[in-house]
Design a protein around this motif. Structure first.
Motif, mmCIF file in Angstrom:
data_model
loop_
_atom_site.group_PDB
_atom_site.id
_atom_site.type_symbol
_atom_site.label_atom_id
_atom_site.label_comp_id
_atom_site.label_asym_id
_atom_site.label_seq_id
_atom_site.Cartn_x
_atom_site.Cartn_y
_atom_site.Cartn_z
ATOM 1 N N GLY A 90 108.438 29.404 9.240
ATOM 2 C CA GLY A 90 107.271 29.987 9.438
ATOM 3 C C GLY A 90 106.196 30.017 8.213
ATOM 4 O O GLY A 90 105.553 31.200 8.070
ATOM 5 N N TRP A 91 106.384 29.167 7.265
ATOM 6 C CA TRP A 91 105.473 29.255 6.092
ATOM 7 C C TRP A 91 104.458 27.999 6.248
ATOM 8 O O TRP A 91 104.720 27.150 6.919
ATOM 9 C CB TRP A 91 106.442 28.940 5.051
ATOM 10 C CG TRP A 91 107.347 29.939 4.306
ATOM 11 C CD1 TRP A 91 107.968 31.027 5.127
ATOM 12 C CD2 TRP A 91 107.773 30.367 3.073
ATOM 13 N NE1 TRP A 91 108.694 31.995 4.532
ATOM 14 C CE2 TRP A 91 108.657 31.479 3.346
ATOM 15 C CE3 TRP A 91 107.619 29.737 1.840
ATOM 16 C CZ2 TRP A 91 109.066 31.975 2.117
ATOM 17 C CZ3 TRP A 91 108.159 30.277 0.580
ATOM 18 C CH2 TRP A 91 108.985 31.568 0.831
ATOM 19 N N TYR A 92 103.596 28.289 5.325
ATOM 20 C CA TYR A 92 102.583 27.145 5.198
ATOM 21 C C TYR A 92 102.971 25.851 4.711
ATOM 22 O O TYR A 92 104.075 25.745 3.937
ATOM 23 C CB TYR A 92 101.373 27.871 4.443
ATOM 24 C CG TYR A 92 100.366 28.563 4.821
ATOM 25 C CD1 TYR A 92 99.436 28.462 6.149
ATOM 26 C CD2 TYR A 92 100.552 30.160 4.385
ATOM 27 C CE1 TYR A 92 98.967 29.578 6.709
ATOM 28 C CE2 TYR A 92 99.761 31.049 4.925
ATOM 29 C CZ TYR A 92 98.853 30.796 5.982
ATOM 30 O OH TYR A 92 98.017 31.701 6.632
ATOM 31 N N PRO A 111 104.655 32.779 3.645
ATOM 32 C CA PRO A 111 104.756 32.902 5.102
ATOM 33 C C PRO A 111 103.613 32.946 5.511
ATOM 34 O O PRO A 111 102.437 33.339 4.881
ATOM 35 C CB PRO A 111 105.588 34.229 5.167
ATOM 36 C CG PRO A 111 106.308 34.245 3.798
ATOM 37 C CD PRO A 111 105.576 33.863 2.781
ATOM 38 N N TYR A 112 103.352 32.407 6.776
ATOM 39 C CA TYR A 112 102.042 32.457 7.523
ATOM 40 C C TYR A 112 101.572 34.183 7.549
ATOM 41 O O TYR A 112 102.458 34.947 7.761
ATOM 42 C CB TYR A 112 102.235 32.133 8.999
ATOM 43 C CG TYR A 112 102.569 30.657 9.093
ATOM 44 C CD1 TYR A 112 101.854 29.637 8.621
ATOM 45 C CD2 TYR A 112 103.620 30.211 9.987
ATOM 46 C CE1 TYR A 112 102.089 28.421 8.509
ATOM 47 C CE2 TYR A 112 103.954 28.879 10.145
ATOM 48 C CZ TYR A 112 103.252 27.928 9.326
ATOM 49 O OH TYR A 112 103.441 26.705 9.645
ATOM 50 N N VAL A 113 100.240 34.421 7.390
ATOM 51 C CA VAL A 113 99.792 35.618 7.681
ATOM 52 C C VAL A 113 98.735 35.718 8.601
ATOM 53 O O VAL A 113 98.176 34.584 8.914
ATOM 54 C CB VAL A 113 99.171 36.137 6.035
ATOM 55 C CG1 VAL A 113 100.408 36.140 5.089
ATOM 56 C CG2 VAL A 113 98.043 35.089 5.645
ATOM 57 N N ASN A 114 98.635 36.944 8.975
ATOM 58 C CA ASN A 114 97.436 37.230 10.106
ATOM 59 C C ASN A 114 96.028 37.401 9.280
ATOM 60 O O ASN A 114 96.331 38.395 8.538
ATOM 61 C CB ASN A 114 97.663 38.417 10.744
ATOM 62 C CG ASN A 114 96.663 38.975 11.951
ATOM 63 O OD1 ASN A 114 95.627 38.367 11.875
ATOM 64 N ND2 ASN A 114 97.064 39.607 12.802
ATOM 65 N N LEU A 115 95.227 36.480 9.539
ATOM 66 C CA LEU A 115 93.994 36.432 8.409
ATOM 67 C C LEU A 115 93.130 37.633 8.586
ATOM 68 O O LEU A 115 92.704 38.083 7.711
ATOM 69 C CB LEU A 115 93.273 34.999 8.891
ATOM 70 C CG LEU A 115 93.974 33.787 8.685
ATOM 71 C CD1 LEU A 115 93.039 32.765 9.353
ATOM 72 C CD2 LEU A 115 93.905 33.434 7.140
ATOM 73 N N ALA A 143 102.847 30.264 17.925
ATOM 74 C CA ALA A 143 101.754 30.229 19.143
ATOM 75 C C ALA A 143 100.733 31.280 18.487
ATOM 76 O O ALA A 143 99.458 31.186 18.818
ATOM 77 C CB ALA A 143 102.563 30.717 20.334
ATOM 78 N N ALA A 144 101.059 32.449 18.161
ATOM 79 C CA ALA A 144 100.080 33.532 17.813
ATOM 80 C C ALA A 144 99.135 32.835 16.707
ATOM 81 O O ALA A 144 98.060 33.429 16.735
ATOM 82 C CB ALA A 144 100.887 34.728 17.267
ATOM 83 N N ARG A 145 99.738 32.383 15.792
ATOM 84 C CA ARG A 145 99.005 31.877 14.436
ATOM 85 C C ARG A 145 98.061 30.777 15.094
ATOM 86 O O ARG A 145 96.991 30.841 14.520
ATOM 87 C CB ARG A 145 100.036 31.159 13.470
ATOM 88 C CG ARG A 145 99.233 30.582 12.032
ATOM 89 C CD ARG A 145 100.071 30.108 11.143
ATOM 90 N NE ARG A 145 100.719 28.994 11.454
ATOM 91 C CZ ARG A 145 100.252 27.696 11.644
ATOM 92 N NH1 ARG A 145 98.977 27.399 10.984
ATOM 93 N NH2 ARG A 145 100.993 26.541 11.849
#
Length: 357
Positions: free
Chosen positions: A176-178, A192-196, A280-282
């Protein structure tokens, strides 16, 4: 407030150590960051009055800006990346050798470094430890990663011909990382992916900061309000996740448009249901931001990197744009006429109407 902006270019070696300052030979250039690219998210076109100073493929270029202010503010020195070189188009006369080098960050090297034998990764291997080892195989020592305890849940096999960039991005995506990207100091990194919508903005942009009218633009991204992610791995039980935008306050939602525009994403490398849900959420969050996109020109005082967000705080007819936007692409020129940031931004939140798009 006046500014004296001076581009700086250093020839450095593969580990980033200074070799020679060639700033005086720079005649022009432009740098671009684009999150849509896998290799070369940061790229530059740099023109020099003496092209013989640079040894293609051997030398690397570190670019930066020095910004001095006439009101007594402290001088800013900001990095703009480290780039691998290649041969350059050039013109020669008896007196001059002018050359323009089109260069990219170090992910470009990984995209050309491929395995000539099957590469195996043992189950339980720390993912970032394996990423760092893979960079080392390509003799890349410029990197900096946050630590993680996440490991590979099973043995992984990468076939002959897999590039090391493909392998690294596969490993990063599995936790789950960029995708791998360069920091402004040239070091390869990820996070890690973040909620923008919850990310801390790197800048607050007011209408007094803009250097030209803000251009609202269309794009070639189709509307998406439902995302289905399917983990297709023959060696493991199937996993899937659905993320929906059913918010009636959102102009792109299934409720607002009356239709489900679905994106189906098939992956093989995610490990758990939590990670499938997160992807999916990202993807849905990012798809929603394409509803409104804009271009803003601002002074080069802020250090814009990769995966950044800004808040617009405007007045008058620009007030409708207030909210959080993520910087999908930026470009900056290296001459007095074009040394400003051109930011291409996607809207994340609308603070006027109080909604997340």
């Amino acid at each position: 407030m006046g500014r004296i902006i001076t581009p700086e270019v250093q020839i450095v070696d593969s580990s980033g150590r200074d070799v020679m300052d060639i700033s005086m030979f720079l005649t022009g250039g432009r740098i671009e960051m684009n999150t849509d690219r896998s290799a070369g998210k940061m790229a530059a076109s740099l023109s020099f009055s003496d092209g013989d100073l640079i040894r293609p493929y051997v030398d690397y270029l570190r670019v930066g800006l020095r910004i001095e202010f006439d009101d007594g503010q402290p001088t800013i020195t900001k990095p703009l990346g480290v780039y691998s070189t290649r041969t350059a188009p050039a013109t020669r006369t008896r007196e001059r050798h002018e050359a323009t080098y089109d260069v990219e960050d170090l992910t470009r090297l990984l995209s050309f470094s491929a395995y000539t034998a099957v590469d195996n990764v043992a189950s339980g291997t720390n993912v970032i430890t394996e990423v760092v080892a893979t960079l080392g195989e390509a003799n890349i020592s410029l990197y900096s990663f946050p630590s993680t305890t996440k490991t590979t849940p099973k043995a992984l096999t990468y076939p002959i011909g897999t590039t090391r960039l493909e392998k690294v991005n596969d490993l990063l995506g599995s936790i789950g990382w960029y995708e791998l990207y360069p920091g402004l100091d040239g070091r390869l990194t990820s996070k890690p992916y973040v909620n923008l919508a919850e990310e801390e903005p790197v800048a607050y942009v007011t209408d007094f900061d803009t250097l030209a009218p803000i251009a609202m633009q269309s794009n070639d991204q189709s509307l998406v309000n439902v995302v289905l992610v399917v983990r297709d791995d023959p060696a493991a039980a199937p996993l899937s996740a659905i993320a929906r935008n059913d918010d009636p306050a959102s102009p792109t939602s299934t409720v607002s448009v009356g239709f489900e525009y679905m994106r189906v994403e098939r992956v093989a490398d995610l490990q758990t249901q939590t990670e499938v849900d997160a992807l999916a959420a990202r993807l849905l969050r990012e798809a929603r931001t394409y509803y409104q996109t804009a271009t803003v020109n601002v002074w080069p005082d802020v250090a814009y990197g990769t995966h950044e967000v800004v808040d617009l705080l405007m007045g008058g007819e620009l007030e409708v744009l207030n909210g959080r936007w993520w910087v999908r692409r930026w470009a900056i020129g290296l001459t007095p006429a074009d040394c400003y940031y051109e930011l291409e931004i996607n809207r994340v939140t609308d603070t006027v109407n109080g909604v997340t798009l």
